[in-house]
Design a protein around this motif. Sequence first.
Motif, short mmCIF file in Angstrom:
data_model
loop_
_atom_site.label_atom_id
_atom_site.label_comp_id
_atom_site.label_asym_id
_atom_site.label_seq_id
_atom_site.Cartn_x
_atom_site.Cartn_y
_atom_site.Cartn_z
N ALA A 337 2.27 -8.41 3.41
CA ALA A 337 1.20 -9.14 4.10
C ALA A 337 0.06 -8.15 4.36
O ALA A 337 0.13 -7.34 5.29
CB ALA A 337 1.71 -9.75 5.40
N ILE A 338 -0.96 -8.21 3.51
CA ILE A 338 -2.09 -7.28 3.61
C ILE A 338 -3.21 -8.01 4.34
O ILE A 338 -3.84 -8.93 3.78
CB ILE A 338 -2.55 -6.82 2.22
N THR A 339 -3.46 -7.64 5.59
CA THR A 339 -4.50 -8.32 6.38
C THR A 339 -5.89 -7.95 5.89
O THR A 339 -6.76 -8.81 5.77
CB THR A 339 -4.34 -7.96 7.87
N ASP A 340 -6.12 -6.69 5.58
CA ASP A 340 -7.47 -6.24 5.21
C ASP A 340 -7.36 -5.34 3.98
O ASP A 340 -6.89 -4.21 4.06
CB ASP A 340 -8.12 -5.49 6.37
N LEU A 341 -7.82 -5.86 2.82
CA LEU A 341 -7.77 -5.08 1.59
C LEU A 341 -8.75 -3.91 1.63
O LEU A 341 -8.64 -2.97 0.84
CB LEU A 341 -8.07 -5.97 0.38
N HIS A 342 -9.75 -3.97 2.53
CA HIS A 342 -10.70 -2.86 2.62
C HIS A 342 -10.00 -1.59 3.10
O HIS A 342 -10.50 -0.48 2.86
CB HIS A 342 -11.83 -3.22 3.59
N ARG A 343 -8.85 -1.75 3.78
CA ARG A 343 -8.12 -0.60 4.29
C ARG A 343 -6.90 -0.25 3.43
O ARG A 343 -6.13 0.63 3.80
CB ARG A 343 -7.67 -0.86 5.73
N ALA A 344 -6.73 -0.94 2.32
CA ALA A 344 -5.57 -0.70 1.46
C ALA A 344 -5.89 0.41 0.46
O ALA A 344 -7.03 0.59 0.04
CB ALA A 344 -5.19 -1.97 0.71
N ALA A 345 -4.83 1.14 0.07
CA ALA A 345 -4.98 2.28 -0.85
C ALA A 345 -4.89 1.81 -2.29
O ALA A 345 -4.04 2.27 -3.06
CB ALA A 345 -3.93 3.33 -0.54
N LEU A 346 -5.77 0.88 -2.69
CA LEU A 346 -5.78 0.35 -4.04
C LEU A 346 -6.54 1.28 -4.98
O LEU A 346 -7.47 1.98 -4.56
CB LEU A 346 -6.44 -1.03 -4.07
N GLN A 347 -6.15 1.25 -6.27
CA GLN A 347 -6.96 1.95 -7.25
C GLN A 347 -8.33 1.30 -7.33
O GLN A 347 -8.50 0.10 -7.09
CB GLN A 347 -6.28 1.94 -8.62
N SER A 348 -9.32 2.09 -7.73
CA SER A 348 -10.71 1.64 -7.63
C SER A 348 -10.99 0.39 -8.44
O SER A 348 -11.67 -0.53 -7.98
CB SER A 348 -11.64 2.77 -8.08
N ASP A 349 -10.41 0.29 -9.68
CA ASP A 349 -10.70 -0.88 -10.51
C ASP A 349 -10.05 -2.14 -9.94
O ASP A 349 -10.65 -3.22 -9.94
CB ASP A 349 -10.24 -0.65 -11.95
#
Length: 891
Positions: A337-349
């Motif tokens: 459950a990811i509330t805010d993707l802006h704070r997630a450690a996703l790869q840039s693409d």
Amino acid sequence: MTKDKKQKPIDSLEALLHRMMNRIRQSLELPAILSGTVAEVRTFLGTDRVKVYRFDADASGEVVAESVNCDRLPSLLGQHFPAEDIPLEARKLFLKARQRSIVDVAAQQIGLSPLDSLETTEPLDQNNMRFRLVDPCHVEYLTSMGVQSSLVVPILHRDQLWGLLVSHHSSPRQVSERELQVVQLVADQLSIAIAQNTLLEQTRAQADQEATINRVAKLLHSMTEMQLQQALELTVFALQSAGGRIYIAPQNPGEAAQVFSCGDWGMGERGGGRAGGAGGDEGDKENNRCPMPNARCPMSHAQCPMAYAPILFEEHPGWQEWLNMEATVGKGKLVWAITDLHRAALQSDLAQAFFDAGIRSLLVICLQYRQQILGYLSIFRHEIDTETLWARRPDRNNARHQRPVQSFEAWRELKRSQAQEWKTAEIELAQALGSHFAMAIHQYELYQKVHVLNADLQRDIEERKQAEKKISALNAELEERVQERTAELQRANERLLREMSEREQALRDRQQTQASLERLSRQSELILNSAGEGIYGLNSQGNITFVNPAAARMLLSGVKELKNHFMHGIVKHSQPDGAPYCWEENPIRATLETGAVQHISDDIFYRCDGSKFPVEYVSTPIREQGDIVGAVVIFKDITERQIVERMKDEFVSVVSHELRTPLTSIRSALGLLARGSLNDQPKKSQRMLEIAFDNTNRLVRLINDILDIERINSGKATMYKQTCNAADLMSQAVDEMRAMAERAEIKLELTPLSVQLWADSDRIIQTLTNLLSNAIKFSSPGFTVWLSAQVETRKEINTEVTKGISSSSDPCHSSILFQLKDQGRGIPEDKLEKIFDRFQQVDASNSRHQGGTGLGLAICRSIIQQHGGQIWAESILGEGSTFYFTLPINH
């Protein structure tokens, strides 16, 4: 405490409480109860404003119910107040001591009346009221609101501070003890109403959740059509989200992933197509999807111009890596459950793709059935704007005592681009729905595979039916011949007819069983790799695209070694006479070119080591959008079937020969008697009658032995097992054969063993008499035949010479070893195994002189096997033979 007005009558107090309790009983809707309560309390107290103030999770609050007297004070309904308006220490006293407060602004005095002790939490005297000077900041706060007198009573729910019941008056006013008691009773009733409303809301939420799960399950769990798209849309709606997506991972090499989506994802992707649903294949060009699946593409990865186009984000190398880093909602639960993707450690693409689509919150459920991961269910939400109506403009940077409130003018606070938090109930609902999605996808894939395999199973059933019909025809022909030859065999023929009737009934039972198996097969968890037949797939050029382990084993190769090779060059497909097919004449190529289904029953395939084997196969075209893109070939090795057919032919030939010989003798003897050629020779006439009678008896024994061994081997002969003594069985068998031994001048020696065993006594005696009869027949006069037994364990038995099946008992359990030894001429070593087969004898020329049928030892082996034992023989030529068989002791 003095009063500013007359004491209200008792009946009005009782009426107030009565109306409050009735309202709570009659309505479970909290807003209606609160609205009626503040009106009743304001009327009872005669103040200018009564409100219910509810605390939020961050300690701020909102006025959720209010009653104002003729606009004498401004309305605060729906307005929020910052957390610092009610200090933390005051909130603790409201909760721990249930403290009530009465403020008189004009007198600069506040009265505090706790219901419970702060130290011991024990109840206190309700008249415990203490007064002190009110905080100047508190006075300033109330004055700014236009309030000169206030009464505050806490409202508790489940040991938490739910809110406050507040009375405000625009002029100084004293509160009597009785009024305080009444307001406290009202607050207690409100606690009950809040508890009932909470339970109602939980019940409704649970009912809504179960209804949603039932509706989604109804769409998914259909064996004919799985409505994944509708189920996904219902899931997104139930979770109050902007869109959703189902990714079904390919389960076999060469297959493409399936994607279902609703809502605007706005992400350019390449990958497998969909099975249906919104966001279909119309966007392939815009999204740079490869127009040709991997199984059909003739180009390598390096040559393909689409090789580096965007891919499905579930197949992105960083997707699983990111999920592994993110915390799940619980231990052992593959739910993120990811509330805010802006704070997630996703790869840039990946992150940029989500941000471009406006996706702010993401809920991911791994679709897993048992240990198999089938795909992912993803639900997303866009960012939202929130608007809050404050009673005054909050100033977070200044403490309240440093900057007293001067104005309560309403102020709307607008917050943009806010992430929406996933609630626990929403996560639990999504997880439950994910389980149904995973189960439905797994069941539907099994259903599709079983549907394909059922056609092959039906063909096998038809072939077995034809084989049974041929056997029935042969048996009928044999029965007719026997019936025409002699009326003496009528009784035997009737038994044979009954046997044929039983076989027909067995055939019908078998057909019913096969039909039941066919129905059950649709529910079985069959997968391609567990198929017994060889299965491989071809592309349009005849190259192998997939192959199952059974096919690789038959061809003596590995699965990887066969893939991407030209099928015709691998198996060297040939005709039944060994003449190889050229590729242009190959039936499988006709399937690839015309789409015709080829059923070939007798061709030859070559293994990788150069050996060949007969096969039957079916080639079926693979169609995609009306075009033939390949073929599926299902084949099986029919070597054993051909061996069985030859064995059947040999059996019929042997039986015919064995019948023809005594029948010819009977016919010749009866012919001489019928023509009167021996009327004047009574001794020869008598001899001819004896010859006819002996051969008739031999025919009866042969037919009985054939029927007996068939019934035993087919399981139709019932074994009536019971507890019996081995010594009694041995003695009875020797007594029955003693007369025959005396005629042959053979001595019988018995060493009995008194041990209880579980067996069919008649069948064991039959076995012993057959073995004794053979020993007597093939022993010379004056010789001895010994019969003995001993108790041994299973592991002591000589398994290297064991003939028959092994017992299912534990290897360390005891058994009886029977031993029958003679001094006859012995058996050649190369025939020690064959003598237990039908019509197998050491010396066939002597068998007719001895009156044997060649079936005695075969019957003995069947009886012993039915008892879970073993039988074998050892022999030395010229010295004699020893026959052994075992029987388990335990029931």
